[in-house]
Design a protein around this motif. Structure first.
Motif, PDB file in Angstrom:
ATOM      1  N   LYS A   6       0.848  -1.220   0.000  1.00  0.00           N
ATOM      2  CA  LYS A   6       0.000   0.000   0.000  1.00  0.00           C
ATOM      3  C   LYS A   6       0.880   1.265   0.000  1.00  0.00           C
ATOM      4  CE  LYS A   6      -4.167  -2.004   1.207  1.00  0.00           C
ATOM      5  NZ  LYS A   6      -3.809  -3.274   0.580  1.00  0.00           N
ATOM      6  N   GLN A   7       2.072   1.149   0.590  1.00  0.00           N
ATOM      7  CA  GLN A   7       2.979   2.287   0.558  1.00  0.00           C
ATOM      8  C   GLN A   7       4.419   1.811   0.426  1.00  0.00           C
ATOM      9  OE1 GLN A   7       1.762   3.781   4.631  1.00  0.00           O
ATOM     10  NE2 GLN A   7       3.965   4.013   4.808  1.00  0.00           N
ATOM     11  N   VAL A   8       5.256   2.671  -0.123  1.00  0.00           N
ATOM     12  CA  VAL A   8       6.673   2.333  -0.280  1.00  0.00           C
ATOM     13  C   VAL A   8       7.533   3.488   0.214  1.00  0.00           C
ATOM     14  CG1 VAL A   8       6.303   0.825  -2.300  1.00  0.00           C
ATOM     15  CG2 VAL A   8       6.851   3.241  -2.647  1.00  0.00           C
ATOM     16  N   LYS A   9       8.765   3.149   0.546  1.00  0.00           N
ATOM     17  CA  LYS A   9       9.760   4.177   0.877  1.00  0.00           C
ATOM     18  C   LYS A   9      10.690   4.314  -0.316  1.00  0.00           C
ATOM     19  CE  LYS A   9      13.578   3.756   3.664  1.00  0.00           C
ATOM     20  NZ  LYS A   9      14.408   3.717   4.882  1.00  0.00           N
ATOM     21  N   ASP A 203      10.537  -6.554   4.655  1.00  0.00           N
ATOM     22  CA  ASP A 203      10.212  -5.114   4.708  1.00  0.00           C
ATOM     23  C   ASP A 203      11.438  -4.238   4.932  1.00  0.00           C
ATOM     24  OD1 ASP A 203      10.675  -5.777   7.331  1.00  0.00           O
ATOM     25  OD2 ASP A 203       8.785  -4.990   8.117  1.00  0.00           O
ATOM     26  N   ALA A 204      12.619  -4.861   5.086  1.00  0.00           N
ATOM     27  CA  ALA A 204      13.856  -4.086   5.230  1.00  0.00           C
ATOM     28  C   ALA A 204      14.827  -4.377   4.080  1.00  0.00           C
ATOM     29  CB  ALA A 204      14.513  -4.391   6.572  1.00  0.00           C
ATOM     30  N   LEU A 205      14.324  -5.027   3.029  1.00  0.00           N
ATOM     31  CA  LEU A 205      15.116  -5.236   1.810  1.00  0.00           C
ATOM     32  C   LEU A 205      14.733  -4.164   0.800  1.00  0.00           C
ATOM     33  CD1 LEU A 205      14.883  -9.113   1.209  1.00  0.00           C
ATOM     34  CD2 LEU A 205      16.968  -7.827   1.745  1.00  0.00           C
ATOM     35  N   ALA A 206      15.730  -3.659   0.069  1.00  0.00           N
ATOM     36  CA  ALA A 206      15.468  -2.601  -0.906  1.00  0.00           C
ATOM     37  C   ALA A 206      15.942  -3.009  -2.295  1.00  0.00           C
ATOM     38  CB  ALA A 206      16.179  -1.313  -0.480  1.00  0.00           C
ATOM     39  N   TYR A 213      19.536  -1.466 -19.620  1.00  0.00           N
ATOM     40  CA  TYR A 213      18.786  -2.166 -20.673  1.00  0.00           C
ATOM     41  C   TYR A 213      17.302  -1.771 -20.686  1.00  0.00           C
ATOM     42  CZ  TYR A 213      22.862  -5.099 -21.510  1.00  0.00           C
ATOM     43  OH  TYR A 213      24.124  -5.536 -21.828  1.00  0.00           O
ATOM     44  N   GLY A 214      16.987  -0.680 -19.984  1.00  0.00           N
ATOM     45  CA  GLY A 214      15.600  -0.210 -19.975  1.00  0.00           C
ATOM     46  C   GLY A 214      14.639  -1.075 -19.168  1.00  0.00           C
ATOM     47  N   GLN A 215      15.188  -1.870 -18.242  1.00  0.00           N
ATOM     48  CA  GLN A 215      14.345  -2.816 -17.490  1.00  0.00           C
ATOM     49  C   GLN A 215      14.043  -2.382 -16.055  1.00  0.00           C
ATOM     50  OE1 GLN A 215      13.164  -5.745 -19.224  1.00  0.00           O
ATOM     51  NE2 GLN A 215      14.018  -4.356 -20.756  1.00  0.00           N
ATOM     52  N   ALA A 216      14.558  -1.250 -15.627  1.00  0.00           N
ATOM     53  CA  ALA A 216      14.460  -0.899 -14.199  1.00  0.00           C
ATOM     54  C   ALA A 216      13.023  -0.792 -13.688  1.00  0.00           C
ATOM     55  CB  ALA A 216      15.235   0.387 -13.915  1.00  0.00           C
ATOM     56  N   LEU A 217      12.134  -0.136 -14.432  1.00  0.00           N
ATOM     57  CA  LEU A 217      10.746  -0.016 -13.964  1.00  0.00           C
ATOM     58  C   LEU A 217      10.059  -1.375 -13.922  1.00  0.00           C
ATOM     59  CD1 LEU A 217       9.267   3.241 -15.570  1.00  0.00           C
ATOM     60  CD2 LEU A 217       9.774   2.833 -13.153  1.00  0.00           C
ATOM     61  N   ALA A 218      10.343  -2.218 -14.905  1.00  0.00           N
ATOM     62  CA  ALA A 218       9.773  -3.575 -14.917  1.00  0.00           C
ATOM     63  C   ALA A 218      10.268  -4.355 -13.701  1.00  0.00           C
ATOM     64  CB  ALA A 218      10.163  -4.298 -16.206  1.00  0.00           C
ATOM     65  N   ASN A 219      11.547  -4.163 -13.349  1.00  0.00           N
ATOM     66  CA  ASN A 219      12.110  -4.870 -12.201  1.00  0.00           C
ATOM     67  C   ASN A 219      11.524  -4.355 -10.883  1.00  0.00           C
ATOM     68  OD1 ASN A 219      13.675  -6.453 -13.878  1.00  0.00           O
ATOM     69  ND2 ASN A 219      15.405  -5.052 -13.840  1.00  0.00           N
ATOM     70  N   ILE A 220      11.226  -3.059 -10.839  1.00  0.00           N
ATOM     71  CA  ILE A 220      10.578  -2.507  -9.639  1.00  0.00           C
ATOM     72  C   ILE A 220       9.176  -3.098  -9.507  1.00  0.00           C
ATOM     73  CG2 ILE A 220       9.559  -0.395  -8.665  1.00  0.00           C
ATOM     74  CD1 ILE A 220      12.111   1.083  -9.585  1.00  0.00           C
ATOM     75  N   TYR A 221       8.438  -3.160 -10.605  1.00  0.00           N
ATOM     76  CA  TYR A 221       7.091  -3.730 -10.544  1.00  0.00           C
ATOM     77  C   TYR A 221       7.164  -5.206 -10.113  1.00  0.00           C
ATOM     78  CZ  TYR A 221       2.229  -4.676 -11.430  1.00  0.00           C
ATOM     79  OH  TYR A 221       0.916  -5.038 -11.248  1.00  0.00           O
ATOM     80  N   GLY A 227       6.546  -8.245  -2.731  1.00  0.00           N
ATOM     81  CA  GLY A 227       6.436  -7.603  -1.422  1.00  0.00           C
ATOM     82  C   GLY A 227       7.560  -6.669  -1.017  1.00  0.00           C
ATOM     83  N   ILE A 228       8.466  -6.327  -1.940  1.00  0.00           N
ATOM     84  CA  ILE A 228       9.533  -5.366  -1.615  1.00  0.00           C
ATOM     85  C   ILE A 228       8.917  -3.964  -1.570  1.00  0.00           C
ATOM     86  CG2 ILE A 228      11.747  -4.361  -2.369  1.00  0.00           C
ATOM     87  CD1 ILE A 228      12.053  -7.281  -1.525  1.00  0.00           C
ATOM     88  N   SER A 229       9.210  -3.218  -0.501  1.00  0.00           N
ATOM     89  CA  SER A 229       8.545  -1.912  -0.342  1.00  0.00           C
ATOM     90  C   SER A 229       9.532  -0.753  -0.144  1.00  0.00           C
ATOM     91  CB  SER A 229       7.557  -1.965   0.825  1.00  0.00           C
ATOM     92  OG  SER A 229       8.244  -2.295   2.020  1.00  0.00           O
ATOM     93  N   ILE A 230      10.818  -0.975  -0.454  1.00  0.00           N
ATOM     94  CA  ILE A 230      11.810   0.107  -0.410  1.00  0.00           C
ATOM     95  C   ILE A 230      12.550   0.115  -1.757  1.00  0.00           C
ATOM     96  CG2 ILE A 230      13.792   1.117   0.818  1.00  0.00           C
ATOM     97  CD1 ILE A 230      13.117  -0.725   3.191  1.00  0.00           C
TER      98      ILE A 230
END
Length: 303
Positions: A6-9, A203-206, A213-221, A227-230
């Motif tokens: 629901k929220q991220v840092k 919840d403490a992994l970032a 290669y233009g994949q960063a946003l895909a990797n964040i999603y 369940g990664i939130s940082i």
């Protein structure tokens, strides 16, 4: 749709990781202005300084001046990179809230980068870790080349897990899993994050992704889905890695914020202020911002 956080840092790394490789010297007052603008946008964590040898990273030579001049926003963590006790003492004197230690998941990168094994590199941080705890500072561990290495190629998830364990045992409060050369893909990202989460609380992994290669946003999603939130990002997409040939900058903060906004995920950060900060630093550097969302939003205002 997957059950996303629901929220991220968002940890803003532009003032340190972003600017450290700039060829032309960026004056302390420009860095201070950048940090203050980012603080004003609502970041809870800003990587503002590095207390490293000016011989190796001349751009960070003004770190103490920047830390002395910034306007500190209550509740914001101002972090500093500290490779050794000398760096730690400087960070302590500069009133850093968090010190950052780093190791690689790639044996080859560790040897080429700092001339020692992974195990030796982590052992060197024992003094820093103990001192951080004694002085009540947060301790963050950063693991580079967690998805691939410019020298050895593939990096096994087990190698990442090993470094996570070592950093956990040093007492790290948070651990970053970094794609230093930007080669990760979505499924691989999930595999590595899930493996890391078996060694350390999720919840403490970032996630710290580069966009080579233009994949960063895909990797964040993909990371959100497990369940990664940082997440780490750099205003205007500043930065790269001096030791990894062709590695482009970190994912741009504006692009990450635009993604989170679209997903209805709370960040507590004002995107408009970040866009202004990105345009400010890009104008100073004399080049266009690397943030697509930042440039599109800035253009919309002037059209």
């Amino acid at each position: 749709m997957a059950n996303l956080p629901k929220q991220v840092k968002i940890v803003e790394v532009g003032p340190r990781d972003g600017l450290q490789n700039e060829k032309e010297s960026v004056p302390a007052e420009i860095k201070t202005e950048l940090v203050n603008r980012l603080s004003g946008a609502g970041f809870r964590n800003i990587e503002a300084a590095a207390f490293v040898s000016p011989k190796w990273v001349p751009q960070m030579a003004t770190s103490a001046d920047v830390m002395a001049a910034i306007v500190r926003r209550p509740g914001t963590i101002y972090s500093a990179l500290t490779p050794n006790m000398q760096g730690f003492d400087a960070a302590l004197a500069a009133r850093a809230d968090e010190v950052v230690i780093f190791g690689s998941a790639s044996e080859a990168f560790s040897q080429k980068n700092i001339n020692c094994s992974i195990a030796e590199s982590i052992a060197r941080f024992e003094g820093v870790a103990q001192a951080a705890k004694q002085h009540g500072l947060r301790l963050r561990g950063s693991i580079s080349c967690a998805f691939g290495c410019p020298y050895q190629g593939d990096v096994a998830p087990e190698s990442v897990a090993d470094v996570v364990r070592r950093m956990r045992d040093l007492g790290c409060d948070e651990i970053d899993i970094a794609d230093t050369i930007g080669v990760a893909t979505a499924r691989q990202t999930q595999t590595v994050m899930e493996r890391a989460a078996r060694e350390f609380q999720i919840d403490a992994l970032a996630g710290h992704f580069h966009d080579t290669y233009g994949q960063a946003l895909a990797n964040i999603y993909a990371s959100l889905e497990v369940g990664i939130s940082i997440y780490h990002s750099s205003v205007a997409g500043l930065g790269g890695c001096p030791y990894a040939k062709g590695a482009t900058g970190n994912i741009a903060t504006e692009d990450v914020l635009y993604l989170m906004q679209g997903l209805g995920i709370e960040t507590g950060i004002d995107l408009d202020i970040v866009v202004d900060a990105g345009q400010f630093i890009s104008q100073f550097l004399g080049r266009k911002s690397a943030s697509r969302a930042g440039n599109a939003l800035a253009a919309k205002r002037t059209s």
